[in-house]
Design an enzyme around this catalytic site. Structure first.
Site, mmCIF file in Angstrom:
data_model
loop_
_atom_site.group_PDB
_atom_site.id
_atom_site.type_symbol
_atom_site.label_atom_id
_atom_site.label_comp_id
_atom_site.label_asym_id
_atom_site.label_seq_id
_atom_site.Cartn_x
_atom_site.Cartn_y
_atom_site.Cartn_z
ATOM 1 N N SER A 56 0.832 -1.198 0.000
ATOM 2 C CA SER A 56 0.000 0.000 0.000
ATOM 3 C C SER A 56 0.874 1.258 0.000
ATOM 4 O O SER A 56 1.714 1.420 -0.866
ATOM 5 C CB SER A 56 -0.959 -0.041 1.193
ATOM 6 O OG SER A 56 -2.033 0.850 1.035
ATOM 7 N N ASP A 67 -6.054 -3.655 -2.271
ATOM 8 C CA ASP A 67 -4.942 -3.322 -1.383
ATOM 9 C C ASP A 67 -4.277 -4.566 -0.783
ATOM 10 O O ASP A 67 -4.940 -5.449 -0.247
ATOM 11 C CB ASP A 67 -5.491 -2.442 -0.255
ATOM 12 C CG ASP A 67 -4.407 -1.695 0.496
ATOM 13 O OD1 ASP A 67 -3.531 -2.353 1.091
ATOM 14 O OD2 ASP A 67 -4.445 -0.440 0.490
#
Length: 306
Positions: free
Chosen positions: A38, A183
């Protein structure tokens, strides 16, 4: 000294990691390989592309992150629009502006695809929801028949940063249809395990940087509404896998950087908050380096001189 680095996710809180990186640079550490999830993947990519800590700080300070939030345009009223985007598009924001920004910053350093980096230099974590498994990029692209040498690094970053329901997921085109990717923090927000060798040894010291109070002192979640519930749920998913690993080993090789009162999706940080986050990273790193003693094997590890 040459080391390998692993950076945790944390949204805009990862400004703190930039301060930590700057302090390590000043002390003469250089990263041979980098990995992240991320927002940590963003820092890893910028380092792999050749950005210095100062350049990254200036880049982030100059950017209005709210311009990277790009909802789809419709004639629907706002309350209805949000439900429409969440239900049909699976995210409030498209993520196209974010990916375009990644592309601009990476190509300014001459980096377009994984093929523009040394082999093994960079690894990113994403989550394949279609097949229910973790993706390590670029390694796992081959299973989809995709060449890492031609795969846009900005797209890989977009995949790793696709916060569920906040950004629309990436639909990876594969031979048999589409694979939904979000993610990487859903499955591993801090892949400290990534550079472990099968024999348990490491090619060089691995240093992790994690936005946290430390796994022994994690604060309780305050849950008063649906948004709090989602953030607590996502945070729990992010840390479940990694905290078990950290609790067993390698805690001595991790810089824990305490960050309070900043949401992962707070895209309107003030300059004062950005500066405070970076200063927290610097201070935590200074304190950490006072006691860190990475093992030195002259046959495996290399040193660099300032």
């Amino acid at each position: 000294m040459l080391i390998d680095g692993v950076f945790s996710g944390g949204g805009l809180k990862d400004f703190a990691l930039v301060g930590a990186y700057q302090e390590l640079e000043e002390k003469g550490f250089r990263f041979h390989r980098v990995a992240g999830t991320s927002a940590g993947a963003i820092l890893a990519c910028f380092i792999a592309a050749g950005y210095t800590g100062k350049e990254i700080e200036e880049m982030l300070n100059d950017q209005d992150f709210q311009t990277l939030l790009d909802p789809r345009k419709t004639i629907l009223p706002l309350p209805v629009l949000k439900w429409f985007l969440l239900y049909w598009r699976m995210g409030l924001y498209q993520g196209n502006a974010l990916e375009k920004w990644f592309m601009e910053k990476l190509t300014s350093k001459g980096v377009y695809t994984f093929g523009d980096l040394p082999d093994g230099k960079l690894k990113l974590i994403a989550s394949d929801l279609t097949n229910g498994k973790m993706l390590v990029l670029p390694d796992d692209l081959a299973q989809f028949g995709i060449s890492a040498n031609t795969f846009p690094l900005a797209r890989a970053l977009r995949m790793s940063c696709g916060i569920p329901f906040f950004f629309e997921p990436v639909k990876l085109k594969v031979g048999y249809g589409e694979t939904i990717v979000v993610d990487g923090g859903v499955l591993s927000n801090f892949p400290m395990w990534l550079f472990d060798e099968p024999n348990g040894k490491r090619q060089r010291p691995v240093l992790g940087m994690k936005i946290s109070r430390g796994h022994k002192d994690s604060p309780a979640h305050l849950i008063n509404n649906g948004l709090n519930l989602f953030e607590a749920l996502f945070s729990t998913m992010q840390n479940a896998h990694d905290e078990k690993y950290i609790s067993r080993k390698h805690e001595k090789d991790i810089i824990f950087i305490p960050v309070d009162d900043t949401s992962t999706t707070q895209f309107d940080l003030s300059q004062e908050t950005k500066a405070a986050l970076m200063e927290s990273g610097r201070k935590s790193t200074i304190q950490f380096l006072k006691t860190w003693s990475p093992p030195i094997d002259r046959k495996s590890y290399q040193t660099v001189h300032r």
